[in-house]
Design a protein around this motif. Structure first.
Motif, PDB file in Angstrom:
ATOM      1  N   SER A  40     -50.257  19.306   6.893  1.00  0.00           N
ATOM      2  CA  SER A  40     -49.406  20.327   6.279  1.00  0.00           C
ATOM      3  C   SER A  40     -48.131  19.716   5.733  1.00  0.00           C
ATOM      4  CB  SER A  40     -49.037  21.403   7.296  1.00  0.00           C
ATOM      5  OG  SER A  40     -50.191  21.934   7.883  1.00  0.00           O
ATOM      6  N   LEU A  41     -47.602  18.752   6.460  1.00  0.00           N
ATOM      7  CA  LEU A  41     -46.347  18.153   6.024  1.00  0.00           C
ATOM      8  C   LEU A  41     -46.528  17.461   4.679  1.00  0.00           C
ATOM      9  CD1 LEU A  41     -43.409  17.729   6.914  1.00  0.00           C
ATOM     10  CD2 LEU A  41     -44.088  15.467   7.663  1.00  0.00           C
ATOM     11  N   HIS A  42     -47.722  16.968   4.436  1.00  0.00           N
ATOM     12  CA  HIS A  42     -47.942  16.256   3.180  1.00  0.00           C
ATOM     13  C   HIS A  42     -48.483  17.166   2.083  1.00  0.00           C
ATOM     14  CE1 HIS A  42     -47.961  12.671   5.973  1.00  0.00           C
ATOM     15  NE2 HIS A  42     -46.823  12.724   5.338  1.00  0.00           N
ATOM     16  N   ASP A  43     -48.557  18.436   2.368  1.00  0.00           N
ATOM     17  CA  ASP A  43     -48.989  19.407   1.370  1.00  0.00           C
ATOM     18  C   ASP A  43     -47.776  19.777   0.504  1.00  0.00           C
ATOM     19  OD1 ASP A  43     -49.724  21.585  -0.048  1.00  0.00           O
ATOM     20  OD2 ASP A  43     -50.538  22.723   1.649  1.00  0.00           O
ATOM     21  N   PRO A  44     -47.841  19.483  -0.789  1.00  0.00           N
ATOM     22  CA  PRO A  44     -46.672  19.754  -1.645  1.00  0.00           C
ATOM     23  C   PRO A  44     -46.300  21.235  -1.698  1.00  0.00           C
ATOM     24  CG  PRO A  44     -48.578  19.047  -2.949  1.00  0.00           C
ATOM     25  CD  PRO A  44     -48.946  18.841  -1.523  1.00  0.00           C
ATOM     26  N   HIS A  45     -47.238  22.110  -1.326  1.00  0.00           N
ATOM     27  CA  HIS A  45     -46.934  23.543  -1.396  1.00  0.00           C
ATOM     28  C   HIS A  45     -46.304  24.082  -0.120  1.00  0.00           C
ATOM     29  CE1 HIS A  45     -49.078  23.476  -5.099  1.00  0.00           C
ATOM     30  NE2 HIS A  45     -50.202  23.088  -4.511  1.00  0.00           N
ATOM     31  N   LEU A  46     -46.076  23.172   0.858  1.00  0.00           N
ATOM     32  CA  LEU A  46     -45.569  23.661   2.145  1.00  0.00           C
ATOM     33  C   LEU A  46     -44.253  24.445   2.028  1.00  0.00           C
ATOM     34  CD1 LEU A  46     -45.771  23.731   5.307  1.00  0.00           C
ATOM     35  CD2 LEU A  46     -44.380  21.659   5.274  1.00  0.00           C
ATOM     36  N   PRO A  47     -43.215  23.880   1.352  1.00  0.00           N
ATOM     37  CA  PRO A  47     -41.956  24.635   1.289  1.00  0.00           C
ATOM     38  C   PRO A  47     -42.150  26.040   0.709  1.00  0.00           C
ATOM     39  CG  PRO A  47     -41.622  22.395   0.529  1.00  0.00           C
ATOM     40  CD  PRO A  47     -43.099  22.567   0.701  1.00  0.00           C
ATOM     41  N   GLU A  48     -43.021  26.119  -0.292  1.00  0.00           N
ATOM     42  CA  GLU A  48     -43.267  27.419  -0.903  1.00  0.00           C
ATOM     43  C   GLU A  48     -43.939  28.361   0.102  1.00  0.00           C
ATOM     44  OE1 GLU A  48     -44.797  26.773  -4.899  1.00  0.00           O
ATOM     45  OE2 GLU A  48     -46.030  28.563  -4.499  1.00  0.00           O
ATOM     46  N   MET A  49     -44.867  27.782   0.880  1.00  0.00           N
ATOM     47  CA  MET A  49     -45.566  28.590   1.883  1.00  0.00           C
ATOM     48  C   MET A  49     -44.562  29.131   2.902  1.00  0.00           C
ATOM     49  SD  MET A  49     -48.199  27.424   4.806  1.00  0.00           S
ATOM     50  CE  MET A  49     -49.465  26.633   3.899  1.00  0.00           C
ATOM     51  N   VAL A  50     -43.628  28.279   3.306  1.00  0.00           N
ATOM     52  CA  VAL A  50     -42.613  28.702   4.278  1.00  0.00           C
ATOM     53  C   VAL A  50     -41.740  29.796   3.666  1.00  0.00           C
ATOM     54  CG1 VAL A  50     -40.603  27.946   5.607  1.00  0.00           C
ATOM     55  CG2 VAL A  50     -42.626  26.473   5.458  1.00  0.00           C
ATOM     56  N   ALA A  65     -33.284   5.537  15.461  1.00  0.00           N
ATOM     57  CA  ALA A  65     -32.416   5.128  14.364  1.00  0.00           C
ATOM     58  C   ALA A  65     -33.009   5.531  13.026  1.00  0.00           C
ATOM     59  CB  ALA A  65     -32.183   3.632  14.421  1.00  0.00           C
ATOM     60  N   SER A  66     -34.342   5.491  12.901  1.00  0.00           N
ATOM     61  CA  SER A  66     -34.939   5.811  11.610  1.00  0.00           C
ATOM     62  C   SER A  66     -34.836   7.300  11.304  1.00  0.00           C
ATOM     63  CB  SER A  66     -36.395   5.345  11.562  1.00  0.00           C
ATOM     64  OG  SER A  66     -37.175   6.147  12.401  1.00  0.00           O
ATOM     65  N   LEU A  67     -34.543   8.105  12.333  1.00  0.00           N
ATOM     66  CA  LEU A  67     -34.372   9.543  12.097  1.00  0.00           C
ATOM     67  C   LEU A  67     -33.043   9.838  11.407  1.00  0.00           C
ATOM     68  CD1 LEU A  67     -35.624  11.105  15.423  1.00  0.00           C
ATOM     69  CD2 LEU A  67     -36.886  10.659  13.333  1.00  0.00           C
ATOM     70  N   ARG A  68     -32.154   8.846  11.473  1.00  0.00           N
ATOM     71  CA  ARG A  68     -30.839   9.001  10.868  1.00  0.00           C
ATOM     72  C   ARG A  68     -30.947   9.449   9.407  1.00  0.00           C
ATOM     73  NH1 ARG A  68     -26.578   5.383  13.019  1.00  0.00           N
ATOM     74  NH2 ARG A  68     -28.325   4.240  13.876  1.00  0.00           N
ATOM     75  N   HIS A  69     -32.002   8.965   8.731  1.00  0.00           N
ATOM     76  CA  HIS A  69     -32.129   9.262   7.305  1.00  0.00           C
ATOM     77  C   HIS A  69     -32.783  10.616   7.057  1.00  0.00           C
ATOM     78  CE1 HIS A  69     -31.113   5.127   7.022  1.00  0.00           C
ATOM     79  NE2 HIS A  69     -32.163   4.807   7.746  1.00  0.00           N
ATOM     80  N   LEU A  70     -33.269  11.238   8.103  1.00  0.00           N
ATOM     81  CA  LEU A  70     -33.992  12.486   7.910  1.00  0.00           C
ATOM     82  C   LEU A  70     -33.133  13.661   8.358  1.00  0.00           C
ATOM     83  CD1 LEU A  70     -37.440  11.349   9.303  1.00  0.00           C
ATOM     84  CD2 LEU A  70     -36.785  11.602   6.924  1.00  0.00           C
ATOM     85  N   PRO A  71     -33.284  14.803   7.705  1.00  0.00           N
ATOM     86  CA  PRO A  71     -32.462  15.959   8.065  1.00  0.00           C
ATOM     87  C   PRO A  71     -33.004  16.664   9.306  1.00  0.00           C
ATOM     88  CG  PRO A  71     -33.926  16.517   6.258  1.00  0.00           C
ATOM     89  CD  PRO A  71     -34.172  15.071   6.562  1.00  0.00           C
ATOM     90  N   GLU A 107     -40.043  12.659   3.642  1.00  0.00           N
ATOM     91  CA  GLU A 107     -38.600  12.784   3.485  1.00  0.00           C
ATOM     92  C   GLU A 107     -38.266  13.873   2.467  1.00  0.00           C
ATOM     93  OE1 GLU A 107     -37.073   8.718   3.477  1.00  0.00           O
ATOM     94  OE2 GLU A 107     -35.227   9.557   2.649  1.00  0.00           O
ATOM     95  N   GLU A 108     -38.990  13.879   1.353  1.00  0.00           N
ATOM     96  CA  GLU A 108     -38.718  14.867   0.318  1.00  0.00           C
ATOM     97  C   GLU A 108     -38.982  16.284   0.818  1.00  0.00           C
ATOM     98  OE1 GLU A 108     -41.012  13.758  -3.113  1.00  0.00           O
ATOM     99  OE2 GLU A 108     -39.936  11.843  -3.238  1.00  0.00           O
ATOM    100  N   THR A 109     -40.160  16.453   1.454  1.00  0.00           N
ATOM    101  CA  THR A 109     -40.508  17.780   1.952  1.00  0.00           C
ATOM    102  C   THR A 109     -39.489  18.245   2.983  1.00  0.00           C
ATOM    103  OG1 THR A 109     -42.791  17.119   1.669  1.00  0.00           O
ATOM    104  CG2 THR A 109     -42.397  19.140   2.892  1.00  0.00           C
ATOM    105  N   LEU A 110     -39.112  17.346   3.901  1.00  0.00           N
ATOM    106  CA  LEU A 110     -38.165  17.729   4.945  1.00  0.00           C
ATOM    107  C   LEU A 110     -36.819  18.104   4.339  1.00  0.00           C
ATOM    108  CD1 LEU A 110     -38.944  15.128   7.758  1.00  0.00           C
ATOM    109  CD2 LEU A 110     -39.715  17.482   7.542  1.00  0.00           C
TER     110      LEU A 110
END
Ligand code: C2E
Ligand code: MG
Ligand code: MG
Length: 571
Positions: free
Chosen positions: A409-419, A476-482, A450-453
């Motif tokens: 689901s996270l890699h589904d480009p339509h996820l934000p729209e679905m939400v 530490a790698s989460l630092r870049h993610l919201p 990253e983009e979807t998040l």
């Protein structure tokens, strides 16, 4: 007397003596070296290990800033304390900002020993924390039984290999191997011997292969093998023959000879799939075929898909189930430890199957992911969870609801729209919703994730990393993610009271997570002792059987006012 290896950067012998005397008075037994040039300091740092550095502020040929820069350059994490005749407040502040740990005036040496004690203690904490990070990384990458790469690591390697194969135009084979009747070994000889058998199998498989071929243990009695350097796809048969030969002789465990038979499924890139996940899934289908036909191995062909009625049958039913509302959600409360308030619930999907009874997600989520039904399922869960959340809200219970997302689901480009649509149709607001994502979802395609998040975060939805510690992202790698929240996996929470390394991981995830401004949730809290330990570590929220099992919405509403937890009002 406590031994202390002190490197003194100082031009005055007398001042050095005073310093050492003060340390002795404070119960230390210092061994020291005095240097007053940068060359001497470099050489001395390289020659021996030091517990602490004391540095004068200005010397004829050297000064504290240069000494500090030199120490930093070595990468050593040793407390650095400035001991100086005069130093203005402003310069002291600059020195501290540059990384000095403290400064002491020579006229006020009684501050020295407390400062030394504190800095040694903190250096020790930093060291433990580094070790914990290292442990997290290692645990996350390796299977503890065989010390081979684990499933997460294997998927990553396979993805890289698939991409390299595509770029270079050579074939790649992914083999999935499953031991026959391994469960019998476990049941009759015990788990300890079962583990030894797995280790020995791992060793033999490695013996049969050459770098860059890789062997991983994917879990249970399943091994994964990558062959990235095939010249022709037919070569894979030669490798399989060799693997089978290496497994031929019985394994000796505590003097008991054990014969092992394996079934191997093969998927090839680019012929059968272009990405790791699909390769693994097709290798799995081929392996299933090899088992059924008792052929030892099978190479995937699309025709096998149709010969897998069991799985496909359940999936056909799942589509129906979603459409006919046979799915339902159970909710498990999340409690804020500091206040004892219920601040949210996690929605966990169940399938009320007409023949098989109430099915938990482990029975159907994975297959739903493989067949694309997961999109339908996620949409259903989102809408139903938000509907319940709104229903409760109308009764004055204002709680956030967490919904799990699968990697797909996270890699589904339509996820934000679905939400967005789910929020709109239910009338809920974004801040009522938390989406839980697993680490593997991010690692599989970090750019897209990253983009979807970022899009979801901009909408105002909270994001949470689920089962943290089982994948291989570092904090530490989460630092870049919201990301707003991290849920420590229940395996570490469950182990923290009995097992030192689990306790260390829990503690450092809490500390490091707080440094990154994240809310830390512990899942799988089963006892009061666990909750108390988490409270002592400053963990923000807890979820688990000790508080409540997941329950349907109705029973949960009855439970809330009778429980010893207060109802928060957060969303
Ligand atoms: P999760 O998100 O980590 O959910 C927590 C799981 O731990 C739940 O299992 C819950 O019942 C269980 N649990 C809660 N408290 C305790 C405890 O104190 N001790 C122990 N041992 N276990 C506890 P459940 O409901 O079987 O769900 C399993 C997994 O299935 C979830 O793990 C989640 O990854 C996935 N899942 C559940 N619902 C959905 C969904 O709607 N969509 C997707 N994609 N995945 C879902
Ligand atoms: Mg979850
Ligand atoms: Mg979890």
């Amino acid at each position: 007397m406590k031994p202390l290896r002190a490197l003194v950067v100082e031009d005055s012998e007398d001042d050095t003596e005073l310093l050492l005397r003060e340390l002795k008075r404070g119960g230390y037994e210092p061994t020291h070296a005095r240097v007053d040039t940068s060359e001497a300091m470099s050489a001395t740092l390289a020659a021996r290990a030091w517990d602490i550095v004391f540095s004068d502020f200005t010397m004829p040929h050297f000064n504290a800033f240069d000494a500090l820069a030199l120490l930093r350059g070595t990468g050593l994490d040793i407390p650095f304390i400035i001991v100086s005749g005069t130093i203005g407040e402003d310069r002291a502040v600059i020195a501290m900002k540059a990384g000095a740990h403290d400064y002491i005036l020579k006229g006020n040496l009684k501050r020295l020993v407390p400062a030394v004690e504190r800095e040694l203690r903190e250096a020790h904490v930093r060291k433990e924390r580094r070790m914990a990070e290292e442990t997290i990384r290692r645990l996350a990458y390796t299977d503890p039984v065989t010390e081979l790469p684990n499933r997460a690591r294997f998927l990553e390697q396979a993805q890289q290999a698939a991409e390299a194969a595509r770029d270079k135009g050579h074939p790649l084979a992914l083999l999935l191997m499953d031991l026959e009747r391994f469960r019998d070994v476990n049941d009759t000889l015990g788990h300890a011997r079962g583990d030894v058998l797995l280790q020995q199998v791992g060793t033999r498989l490695q013996g049969a292969l050459f770098a860059p071929d890789t062997v991983a243990r994917l879990g249970g009695d399943e091994f994964g093998i990558l062959l990235p350097r095939l010249t022709a796809t037919d070569d894979v048969k030669l490798v399989i023959k060799k693997l089978q030969d290496f497994l031929q002789a019985p394994f000796m465990i505590d003097g008991i000879p054990i014969a092992v038979e394996a079934s191997i499924g093969v998927a090839l890139a680019p012929d059968h799939a272009a990405d790791a996940e699909t390769m693994l899934q097709r290798a799995d289908i081929a392996m299933y075929r090899a088992k059924q036909m008792a052929t030892g191995y099978a190479i995937y062909t699309p025709e096998y898909d149709r010969h897998n009625p069991e799985r496909l049958g359940l999936m056909a039913e799942l589509r129906d189930a979603i459409e006919r509302d046979q799915l339902l959600l159970h909710f498990q409360p999340k409690v804020e430890i500091g206040t004892g308030q219920v601040v949210g619930t996690e929605a966990l999907v169940r399938w009320q199957h007409p023949r098989l009874g109430l099915l938990t997600p482990d029975k159907f989520i994975e297959t739903a992911e493989h067949t694309g039904l997961i999109t339908l399922l996620t949409r259903w869960v989102l809408t139903d969870a938000l509907n319940h959340c709104q229903g409760a809200r109308r009764e004055g219970i204002r709680l956030r609801v967490s919904v799990n997302l699968s990697a797909r689901s996270l890699h589904d480009p339509h996820l934000p729209e679905m939400v967005k649509n789910a929020l709109k149709t239910t009338g809920a607001e974004a801040h009522q919703l938390i989406l839980e994502i697993t680490e593997s979802a991010i690692v599989l395609d970090p750019k897209r994730a990253e983009e979807t998040l970022a899009t979801l975060s901009r909408m105002g939805v909270w994001l949470s990393i689920d089962d943290f510690g089982t994948g291989y992202t570092s904090l530490a790698s989460l630092r870049h993610l919201p990301v707003n929240e991290v849920k420590i996996d229940k395996s570490f929470v469950g182990g923290m009271l009995a097992n030192k390394s689990d306790a260390m991981i829990v503690r450092s995830v809490i500390e490091l997570g707080h440094n990154l401004g994240l809310r830390i949730v512990a899942e799988g809290v089963e006892t009061k002792a666990m909750l108390d330990a988490l409270a002592a570590l400053g963990c923000d929220e807890a979820q688990g059987y000790f508080i409540s099992k997941p329950q349907a919405c109705g029973p949960l509403k009855n439970w809330l006012p009778t429980s010893s937890w207060k109802i928060g009002s957060v969303a």
